[in-house]
Design an enzyme around this catalytic site. Sequence first.
Site, PDB file in Angstrom:
ATOM      1  N   GLU A 191     -71.609  58.203 103.747  1.00 43.14           N
ATOM      2  CA  GLU A 191     -71.244  59.813 103.788  1.00 43.14           C
ATOM      3  C   GLU A 191     -71.029  60.276 105.194  1.00 43.14           C
ATOM      4  OE1 GLU A 191     -73.907  62.196 101.316  1.00 43.14           O
ATOM      5  OE2 GLU A 191     -73.857  63.874 103.013  1.00 43.14           O
ATOM      6  N   GLU A 196     -71.625  71.036 108.140  1.00 42.36           N
ATOM      7  CA  GLU A 196     -72.607  71.922 107.102  1.00 42.36           C
ATOM      8  C   GLU A 196     -73.479  72.803 107.998  1.00 42.36           C
ATOM      9  OE1 GLU A 196     -74.700  69.214 104.746  1.00 42.36           O
ATOM     10  OE2 GLU A 196     -75.140  67.952 106.274  1.00 42.36           O
TER      11      GLU A 196
END
Length: 516
Positions: A191, A196
């Site tokens: 990933e 974020e």
Amino acid sequence: MFQCFTKKHLPACALGLSLLISGCGGSSGGGNDVADVPVAPVLPERPEPCLEDPLNSGYCLVWADEFSGDAIDAGKWSHEKNCVGGGNNEAQCYVEATENAWVADDLLHIKAIRKDAEGPNRFDDDPAYDPNDTSGSGTYTSARLRTKGLGDWKYGRFEMRAKLPQGQGSWPAFWMLPTEGVYGGWPLSGEIDIVEAVNLKVGGEDKVHGTLHYGGSWPGNKYSGEAYQIPGGVNPADDFHTYAVEWEEGEVRWYVDGDHYATQTSAGWYTTADLENPLAPFDQSFHLILNLAVGGDWPANVNDTGIDESAFPQEFVVDYVRVYQCSEDFTTGKGCGSSDGDFVLNPGTQPPAAPDSDNNALVLFDGEAKAPYSWFTWTASGDIDYTVIDAGDDYGDVAQLTYNTNQGIGYLQSEAAYNLSAFTYVEFDLRVQAEPSDPGSASLTFRADCVHPCSSGDYSLDMPALGVWTHFQIPVMDLAGGGLNTASVNTPFVISPGWDNQLGAVLQLDNIQWVK
């Protein structure tokens, strides 16, 4: 969390040359004689055509969404629809609704709203996913968009200009997941978190984060990343900023507004599904994801433990998303990267050491657990006491499991899965020091696992006489016939008395090994 975007395009010059040759050969007297027509040279293909001339860096734009229409482009994005909580105990259901995701004024808006909802309790890629399932629930609605099957890339520069939301419980993300998942489920196939942030403007929270996830199946999953604070005390929730990663063979770099702030290399990542491949898992095609989560494990552990309902609704506003690939080398993505040299080189995590075995045997326990294996226990209720004791005979130190339960197992497990297909038998010595509560129906069960739920299934053994050391030899072929993938074994030894008749049993074990 699989159909890869593999459409190939010849460079424009090759296509033009091909047309020119066809025109010359097809107009000589109306005949079919094409013997004199030259053969077009085979030119190298590249994954996608440049949409415009390459930048000075060599990166060329291959995909973009400027959000200039009046609706989300279904040819570029699909909606995920579920109430799984993102695997992080999040509070939202992801839905496809214009109140949660829409395009207006050349901007994409993703909005999280306080609203009870129901929906599928599985991820969209789960084979058992049912769009009509309403067993999942959430107290917020939001959107999660992805390019899977519509835009999937191996290597490149992935860039977004956006204004992030604020408030306790807000969790916007621009990230990437593997499209094919060739190394297995999360995080075995990796990933890439481009950017974020959580709880912006709460308690001084003003950082964004770039992270990689990799390693083994939970709880052996690993992650490594860096936080970044925009210079001048600027909060990412106050205005638009440009966030990007540059991903090439063996390296990932993170940028904010062009500032290269972090790098990770293949020296610090791995997947336990293929420890011999130093590039894995970041050597496959990935797709993009945009979402706004509410609450969950990470926001709950920053500043507060709950969600500030008064902060919602919140909007994640995106100006554009662009994908570039390196025209210097489309195969590796190398040759286009940029850096001012002032960045953090994150060392990541080293892969676990392979088992130490000689030519004939892999020893798991011989007076002590042998690295990389460790003893663990699991019970549905009650507990199992594990200890190493002196057996008081020729065996010396042995493992002892005391079953204070009727439903439990003792097992040896490694963080990584290893290829044990070259071995022929599982062998061990076992002595029953105390029988279970019903000795008349006592039995033993053995199994081996290849990352749950992959397993050999239960292999039944006779319970030996009390107080007598007994040698067991189990054919690996029988375990493979029961479902064990011997090329990927992480739990090579699981033992228990027969289910529902374990209470009071005491087992001693030694010389546990896989032999050829």
